[in-house]
Motif scaffolding. Sequence first.
Motif, PDB file in Angstrom:
ATOM      1  N   LYS A 154       0.834  -1.206   0.000  1.00 31.11           N
ATOM      2  CA  LYS A 154       0.000   0.000   0.000  1.00 31.11           C
ATOM      3  C   LYS A 154       0.869   1.257   0.000  1.00 31.11           C
ATOM      4  O   LYS A 154       0.657   2.177  -0.785  1.00 31.11           O
ATOM      5  CB  LYS A 154      -0.934   0.018   1.208  1.00 31.11           C
TER       6      LYS A 154
ATOM      7  N   GLU B 197       1.328   4.350  -2.750  1.00 33.35           N
ATOM      8  CA  GLU B 197       1.219   5.795  -2.505  1.00 33.35           C
ATOM      9  C   GLU B 197       2.424   6.519  -3.113  1.00 33.35           C
ATOM     10  O   GLU B 197       2.283   7.607  -3.668  1.00 33.35           O
ATOM     11  CB  GLU B 197       1.096   6.108  -1.010  1.00 33.35           C
TER      12      GLU B 197
ATOM     13  N   HIS C 273       1.605   6.776  -6.661  1.00 33.61           N
ATOM     14  CA  HIS C 273       0.613   7.835  -6.918  1.00 33.61           C
ATOM     15  C   HIS C 273       1.291   9.196  -6.955  1.00 33.61           C
ATOM     16  O   HIS C 273       1.006  10.024  -7.811  1.00 33.61           O
ATOM     17  CB  HIS C 273      -0.471   7.836  -5.836  1.00 33.61           C
TER      18      HIS C 273
ATOM     19  N   ASP D 173      -8.331   6.603   3.125  1.00 32.35           N
ATOM     20  CA  ASP D 173      -8.384   6.179   1.721  1.00 32.35           C
ATOM     21  C   ASP D 173      -9.817   6.220   1.217  1.00 32.35           C
ATOM     22  O   ASP D 173     -10.061   6.531   0.049  1.00 32.35           O
ATOM     23  CB  ASP D 173      -7.768   4.791   1.545  1.00 32.35           C
TER      24      ASP D 173
ATOM     25  N   GLU E 209      -6.698   2.217  -5.488  1.00 32.19           N
ATOM     26  CA  GLU E 209      -7.143   2.629  -4.156  1.00 32.19           C
ATOM     27  C   GLU E 209      -8.043   1.616  -3.463  1.00 32.19           C
ATOM     28  O   GLU E 209      -8.062   1.554  -2.235  1.00 32.19           O
ATOM     29  CB  GLU E 209      -7.877   3.971  -4.209  1.00 32.19           C
TER      30      GLU E 209
ATOM     31  N   HIS F 256      -6.542  -0.519  -0.956  1.00 32.08           N
ATOM     32  CA  HIS F 256      -6.111   0.207   0.241  1.00 32.08           C
ATOM     33  C   HIS F 256      -7.234   0.255   1.274  1.00 32.08           C
ATOM     34  O   HIS F 256      -7.039   0.016   2.454  1.00 32.08           O
ATOM     35  CB  HIS F 256      -5.708   1.639  -0.106  1.00 32.08           C
TER      36      HIS F 256
END
Lengths: 109, 310
Positions: free
Chosen positions: B74, B78, B81, B132, B161, B164
């Motif tokens: 996870k 990020e 992202h 999230d 997502e 997550h």
Amino acid sequence: MEIIIKKIPACAGNIMKKNWPLWEVFVRSKNGLDHRHFGSLHAADEEMALENARDVYTRRNEGVSIWVVESKHIRASNPDNNGELFEPAKDKVYRHPTFYILPDELKHM
Amino acid sequence: MTETQIKILEAQFEARIANDEKIEPKDWMPEKYRKTHIRQMSQHAHSEIIGMLPEGNWISRAPSLRRKVALLAKVQDEAGHGLYLYSACETLGITREELYEQLHSGKAKYSSIFNYPTITWADIGAIGWLVDGAAIINQVPLCNTSFGPYACAMVRVCKEESFHQRQGYEIMLTLCKGTVEQKAMAQDALNRWWWPALMMLGPTDDQSVHTAQSMKWKLKRKTNDELRQQFIDQTVPQADILGIKIPDSDLKWNADKGSYDFGEIDWDEFWQVVKGHGPCNKQRMKARVSAWENGAWVRDAAMAYAEKNK
Ligand SMILES: [Fe+2]
Ligand SMILES: [Fe+2]
């Protein structure tokens, strides 16, 4: 044994300092498909660009092949010239099959 | 260009967006469009990057290997992202170094939620579930935003997502089905994260200055208050399944409007955190800046090596 780490003054080398260049990443998601532009990233050299592309863009089996190319090597068309570049194709209807008028009873054509 | 020419270009530009056309980086765009997008996209990127810190705090202490690999994946997402968003932002003619410099100097903001501490393992559950969860509500409409590279990045982000949020909720579920102490831990995390999660969806509509313009450019499809209502309505039943209580005594179902009424949000707290006075603002910036500075020699060495091999 004592190891002495000499502190290099922070300014040394700054004159030469260069940031990692930008690379464009293209991924083929499976064999039989084209490589498609996925995005970009920064890396020091092409090996690192490939490795970073693997980590950034293919964490979930998104690809079977990756191309990277330094962004500065891409020559892109300018949207301001879209008229002269793409307009000429617009009035060439005779390049499309529907331009030709044929009888309805004609089959397989 | 004369002012009238710019006016005409602007009108054409707005019409393209109204017509659902995408804007690409090299297209003509009003300066304000460029600036607004740089601001919003970089803020978004910074949030992804700083957002790794509170969760990274628990990777080495995750209670099982299963939880550890999930949390690691996870947090790595990020980072991804952040990178998608930084590179989308760079297409507007700002460099990565400038973007980092804005973050490190405090000129650019990141989501205030990441200035809260993660003091127990249940916080990792609450973050995945609520933070999230709120992020998804914010991000899904952005998959259709007008700026092409932003929309593309958001499509990829949104795909990632949902895992997550599910991993967070599963942590909460496990705690809630566990011992009395474990369930109390989950409740405590909900108590601490609920209000900050509501604030995460932004100031109320009457306080939000950019809404009208952002709506036009499809940077927003719903107002902050609408998004918040949607978040509350979908989260309350999820808390019921867990069997823990949302810390709001005014929270109750309103059959007439078909959604929940809820209590007053402490906006004073929100603005305090935004201004840098949250519990962890200093700690977060210090961790980020020192990671960047202590990594300088690695970046320089890699560059020197690359130059040598040319
Ligand atoms: Fe994210
Ligand atoms: Fe996330």
